[in-house]
Enzyme design. Structure first.
Site, PDB file in Angstrom:
ATOM      1  N   SER A 149      -8.104   4.684   3.286  1.00 44.72           N
ATOM      2  CA  SER A 149      -7.050   3.692   3.228  1.00 44.72           C
ATOM      3  C   SER A 149      -5.893   4.146   4.106  1.00 44.72           C
ATOM      4  O   SER A 149      -5.791   5.317   4.479  1.00 44.72           O
ATOM      5  CB  SER A 149      -6.586   3.512   1.771  1.00 44.72           C
ATOM      6  OG  SER A 149      -5.587   2.519   1.667  1.00 44.72           O
ATOM      7  N   CYS A 150      -5.006   3.205   4.450  1.00 45.21           N
ATOM      8  CA  CYS A 150      -3.816   3.538   5.238  1.00 45.21           C
ATOM      9  C   CYS A 150      -2.798   2.443   4.978  1.00 45.21           C
ATOM     10  O   CYS A 150      -2.716   1.924   3.868  1.00 45.21           O
ATOM     11  CB  CYS A 150      -4.158   3.678   6.720  1.00 45.21           C
ATOM     12  SG  CYS A 150      -4.845   2.187   7.480  1.00 45.21           S
ATOM     13  N   GLY A 151      -2.021   2.048   5.989  1.00 43.39           N
ATOM     14  CA  GLY A 151      -1.063   0.985   5.793  1.00 43.39           C
ATOM     15  C   GLY A 151      -1.686  -0.391   5.842  1.00 43.39           C
ATOM     16  O   GLY A 151      -1.401  -1.250   5.005  1.00 43.39           O
TER      17      GLY A 151
END
Length: 282
Positions: free
Chosen positions: A239-241
């Site tokens: 996951s990230c932004g």
């Protein structure tokens, strides 16, 4: 034509292949709004010879999605990349103008659509220029339409509900590619309206830790960073932004031999916006 090296190719290796008839080059340059740069405009001004622009932010994405640059349907993807000249047997090289920022996302998208013969220019456009190779500045030409048809590999992307279950499953591990300040909740999210913090039980591996001056770090270094967080038998979810730099973690894990990988497409843009989903702060 012999197969391209995957998943990374050097500027020198790409230069030697520029005249290969099955080669398709894609410029994936994309910038966060704060940078005030336009990837399409810059591609029109200069690019590696014959490169087409792959716009995953406004064109090759789900037009009805609530969150940024969400994966499109296989039908939309096929239609869009055919217009870029991509065939079933194309050997694709993708690059971006920041070194390694957006290109891993495009690499992962093609893999999720069943196309394995795609590789990333390590170091991107800066590496190409540093090696002394030239750029084309004439107006881009429209390629002959390709015949690519997607074969969607659904397990390479996942939704929030899958992530929620994985957080409670000892056989899975969620890794977050955001910076440490955003992960801990000490820094506000750049997108308005999002809660700060991280998913309970997730581990932080900032994508910048995997890079060295715009190049992926050597594989042994990547293995060391990943093995400190999860063993290769784990199902890894990244996951990230907004689902872009999570693909750097997918790239590092692929290079390191981890077989069970998935990217949370909505990432924190979705998780931080949905109050029913749990968060933690350090």
């Amino acid at each position: 034509m012999t197969a391209l090296p995957t998943p990374l190719i050097s500027a020198e290796q790409l230069s030697a292949r520029l005249n290969d008839p099955d080669l398709v080059i894609l410029d994936a340059s994309y910038f966060m709004p704060a940078m005030q740069r336009d990837g399409v405009a810059e591609w029109k001004e200069q690019r590696i010879a014959n490169a087409q622009h792959f716009d995953f932010d406004t064109k090759i994405c789900d037009p009805d999605a609530e969150y940024p640059h969400t994966m499109p349907s296989p039908e939309l993807f096929s239609e869009a990349v055919q217009a870029l000249g991509v065939n079933q047997d194309s050997q694709i090289v993708v690059y971006d103008s920041l070194g390694l920022f957006a290109s891993p996302r495009v690499w992962w998208m093609f893999r999720a659509m069943g196309h394995e013969q795609i590789t990333i220019l390590n170091g991107g456009l800066p590496a190409w220029l540093a090696a002394g190779f030239s750029l084309t500045t004439t107006a881009p030409e429209t390629p002959a339409r390709g015949n690519f048809v997607a074969n969607y590999q659904a397990d390479l992307f996942c939704d929030a509900e899958t992530v929620l279950m994985a957080l409670q499953d000892n056989s899975s591990k969620v890794l977050d590619a955001r910076g440490a300040g955003r992960f801990s909740g000490q820094e506000a999210e750049p997108r308005e309206g999002l809660r700060s913090g991280h998913m309970p039980g997730a581990k932080n591996l900032p994508f910048t830790d995997l890079l060295d001056n715009g190049y992926m770090r050597p594989t042994e270094e990547l293995k060391s960073r990943l093995s400190a967080l999860a063993s290769p038998d784990r199902q890894l979810i990244f996951s990230c932004g907004s689902g872009v730099t999570a693909c750097h973690l997918a790239l590092a894990a692929t290079l390191s031999g981890y077989p069970k990988l998935s990217v949370f497409d909505g990432s924190w843009s979705e998780w931080g916006a949905r109050p029913e989903l749990p968060i933690a702060r350090d």
